[in-house]
Motif scaffolding. Structure first.
Motif, short mmCIF file in Angstrom:
data_model
loop_
_atom_site.label_atom_id
_atom_site.label_comp_id
_atom_site.label_asym_id
_atom_site.label_seq_id
_atom_site.Cartn_x
_atom_site.Cartn_y
_atom_site.Cartn_z
N ALA A 173 0.83 -1.21 0.00
CA ALA A 173 0.00 0.00 0.00
C ALA A 173 0.86 1.25 0.00
O ALA A 173 0.50 2.26 -0.63
N VAL A 174 1.99 1.21 0.69
CA VAL A 174 2.90 2.36 0.73
C VAL A 174 3.50 2.59 -0.65
O VAL A 174 3.58 3.73 -1.14
N ILE A 175 3.92 1.51 -1.31
CA ILE A 175 4.50 1.64 -2.65
C ILE A 175 3.46 2.18 -3.63
O ILE A 175 3.76 3.06 -4.45
N ASP A 176 2.22 1.70 -3.54
CA ASP A 176 1.16 2.19 -4.42
C ASP A 176 0.93 3.69 -4.22
O ASP A 176 0.75 4.44 -5.18
N GLU A 177 0.96 4.14 -2.96
CA GLU A 177 0.77 5.56 -2.67
C GLU A 177 1.93 6.40 -3.23
O GLU A 177 1.72 7.47 -3.80
N VAL A 178 3.16 5.89 -3.06
CA VAL A 178 4.33 6.60 -3.59
C VAL A 178 4.24 6.71 -5.11
O VAL A 178 4.54 7.76 -5.70
N LEU A 179 3.84 5.62 -5.78
CA LEU A 179 3.72 5.64 -7.24
C LEU A 179 2.68 6.64 -7.69
O LEU A 179 2.85 7.33 -8.71
N SER A 180 1.58 6.74 -6.95
CA SER A 180 0.54 7.71 -7.30
C SER A 180 1.06 9.13 -7.21
O SER A 180 0.82 9.96 -8.11
N GLU A 181 1.80 9.43 -6.14
CA GLU A 181 2.38 10.76 -5.97
C GLU A 181 3.43 11.03 -7.04
O GLU A 181 3.53 12.14 -7.58
N LEU A 182 4.25 10.02 -7.34
CA LEU A 182 5.29 10.17 -8.35
C LEU A 182 4.69 10.44 -9.72
O LEU A 182 5.20 11.27 -10.48
N HIS A 183 3.60 9.76 -10.03
CA HIS A 183 2.94 9.99 -11.33
C HIS A 183 2.41 11.41 -11.41
O HIS A 183 2.52 12.06 -12.47
N TYR A 184 1.87 11.92 -10.32
CA TYR A 184 1.38 13.31 -10.31
C TYR A 184 2.53 14.27 -10.57
O TYR A 184 2.40 15.24 -11.34
N ILE A 185 3.68 14.01 -9.94
CA ILE A 185 4.85 14.88 -10.12
C ILE A 185 5.32 14.85 -11.57
O ILE A 185 5.62 15.90 -12.17
N LEU A 186 5.37 13.65 -12.15
CA LEU A 186 5.88 13.52 -13.52
C LEU A 186 4.94 14.10 -14.56
O LEU A 186 5.37 14.74 -15.53
N LYS A 223 3.63 13.50 -20.69
CA LYS A 223 2.73 12.35 -20.74
C LYS A 223 3.36 11.12 -21.40
O LYS A 223 2.88 10.00 -21.19
N SER A 224 4.43 11.31 -22.17
CA SER A 224 5.04 10.18 -22.89
C SER A 224 6.20 9.55 -22.13
O SER A 224 6.82 8.61 -22.62
N ASN A 225 6.51 10.05 -20.94
CA ASN A 225 7.58 9.46 -20.14
C ASN A 225 7.25 8.00 -19.82
O ASN A 225 6.19 7.72 -19.26
N PRO A 226 8.13 7.05 -20.18
CA PRO A 226 7.83 5.61 -19.95
C PRO A 226 7.55 5.28 -18.49
O PRO A 226 6.70 4.45 -18.20
N LEU A 227 8.25 5.94 -17.57
CA LEU A 227 7.99 5.70 -16.15
C LEU A 227 6.60 6.17 -15.78
O LEU A 227 5.85 5.45 -15.10
N GLY A 228 6.23 7.37 -16.24
CA GLY A 228 4.89 7.89 -15.95
C GLY A 228 3.79 7.01 -16.50
O GLY A 228 2.77 6.79 -15.84
N ILE A 229 3.97 6.51 -17.72
CA ILE A 229 2.98 5.63 -18.34
C ILE A 229 2.84 4.33 -17.56
O ILE A 229 1.73 3.83 -17.32
N ALA A 230 3.97 3.78 -17.11
CA ALA A 230 3.95 2.50 -16.40
C ALA A 230 3.26 2.57 -15.05
O ALA A 230 2.60 1.63 -14.62
N ILE A 231 3.41 3.71 -14.34
CA ILE A 231 2.86 3.82 -12.99
C ILE A 231 1.57 4.61 -12.94
O ILE A 231 1.06 4.91 -11.85
N ALA A 232 1.03 4.98 -14.10
CA ALA A 232 -0.25 5.69 -14.13
C ALA A 232 -1.34 4.84 -13.48
O ALA A 232 -1.19 3.63 -13.31
N THR A 239 -0.49 -1.22 -9.43
CA THR A 239 -0.93 -1.93 -8.23
C THR A 239 -0.06 -3.16 -7.99
O THR A 239 0.58 -3.67 -8.91
N ALA A 240 -0.06 -3.61 -6.74
CA ALA A 240 0.74 -4.78 -6.37
C ALA A 240 0.30 -6.01 -7.16
O ALA A 240 1.13 -6.83 -7.57
N TYR A 241 -1.01 -6.15 -7.40
CA TYR A 241 -1.51 -7.31 -8.15
C TYR A 241 -0.96 -7.31 -9.57
O TYR A 241 -0.52 -8.35 -10.08
N LYS A 242 -0.97 -6.16 -10.23
CA LYS A 242 -0.45 -6.08 -11.59
C LYS A 242 1.04 -6.39 -11.64
O LYS A 242 1.52 -7.02 -12.57
#
Length: 253
Positions: A173-186, A223-232, A239-242
């Motif tokens: 859950a912590v990793i998912d939250e960090v990814l969400s914040e990181l995607h917003y930043i990117l 929007k085309s950053n590969p990292l941003g696309i992957a963690i959108a 998500t952890a399941y994916k």
């Protein structure tokens, strides 16, 4: 908190690692056991390169299969919190104590810089496992034309996230939250900065470009950053399941 079945110490949590293959019901209590199982039972498609994986065992009790050095010292701290005497685990050292602060002081002063070879023989053992650490060399333009770079980047990010979840034991859950914040930043927060950089580049080349073009180019870059696309939110690593679907790929199968 849960109680260790081997030595009765209370530990922070237990972890079970399910086999990533949907038709396999096996689960394992250490990451290295999961890797060994996957290598031995599901390696028909491709045989990955075996490597030696260290595991730690307590020299105070009979607890074994501590997956990382961090897990080992957390376990040792459990003995010290129960006022049990712990001999030093490093070669040639006869120090022992039952005081937590005294042990940490000794370890930091005498053994701060150490390797696996510095541990006593009954503390570290090695077994063959699978090399999951893919090394990506710098790619030339010709290489990039033949390799799907977005997929390569996505796989590398998946490997990092899986290690954080399953080896470092950071809650999903912590990793998912960090990814969400990181995607917003990117994708959103960095848009004004990207726009300023693009505008400066055009000006440095004395190019007169309409503001709408700068806006469009900046938006596309974000929007085309590969990292941003992957963690959108709807991305393959959001998500952890994916992320579990990437375990066979990370293992090289």
């Amino acid at each position: 908190m849960w109680q260790c079945k081997v030595c009765s110490l209370e530990l922070a949590s237990s972890h079970r690692y399910p086999c990533p293959y949907t038709d396999c019901p096996c689960t394992f209590d250490t990451w290295s056991k999961l890797l060994n199982h996957t290598y031995k039972s599901h390696s028909k498609q491709q045989t990955p390169k075996p490597v030696e994986v260290p595991t730690f065992q307590c020299h105070v009790c009979s607890c074994r299969e501590l997956a990382t050095e961090r897990d080992f010292f957390q376990h040792i701290n459990g003995h010290l919190r129960h006022d049990e005497t712990v001999p030093c685990m490093f070669l040639g050292c006869t120090f022992k104590t039952n005081i937590h602060s005294t042990f940490n002081t000794h370890k930091n002063r005498k053994h701060k810089e150490h390797t696996l070879k510095d541990f006593k023989a009954n503390v570290v053992s090695t077994s063959e496992s699978v090399d999951t650490d893919h090394e990506y060399q710098t790619l030339s333009c010709g290489d990039a034309a033949e390799i799907n770079l977005p997929n390569l980047i996505e796989e590398k990010i998946a490997g990092i996230l899986l290690k954080l979840e399953n080896i470092v034991h950071i809650p999903k859950a912590v990793i998912d939250e960090v990814l969400s914040e990181l995607h917003y930043i990117l994708s959103t927060a960095s848009l004004p900065v990207t726009k300023a950089i693009v505008s400066d580049v055009f000006q440095s080349h004395k190019l007169q470009v309409e503001e709408s073009v700068v806006d469009e180019l900046s938006t596309v870059l974000c929007k085309s950053n590969p990292l941003g696309i992957a963690i959108a939110k709807d991305g393959p690593l959001a998500t952890a399941y994916k992320r579990t679907q990437y375990i066979p790929l990370i293992l090289g199968f």
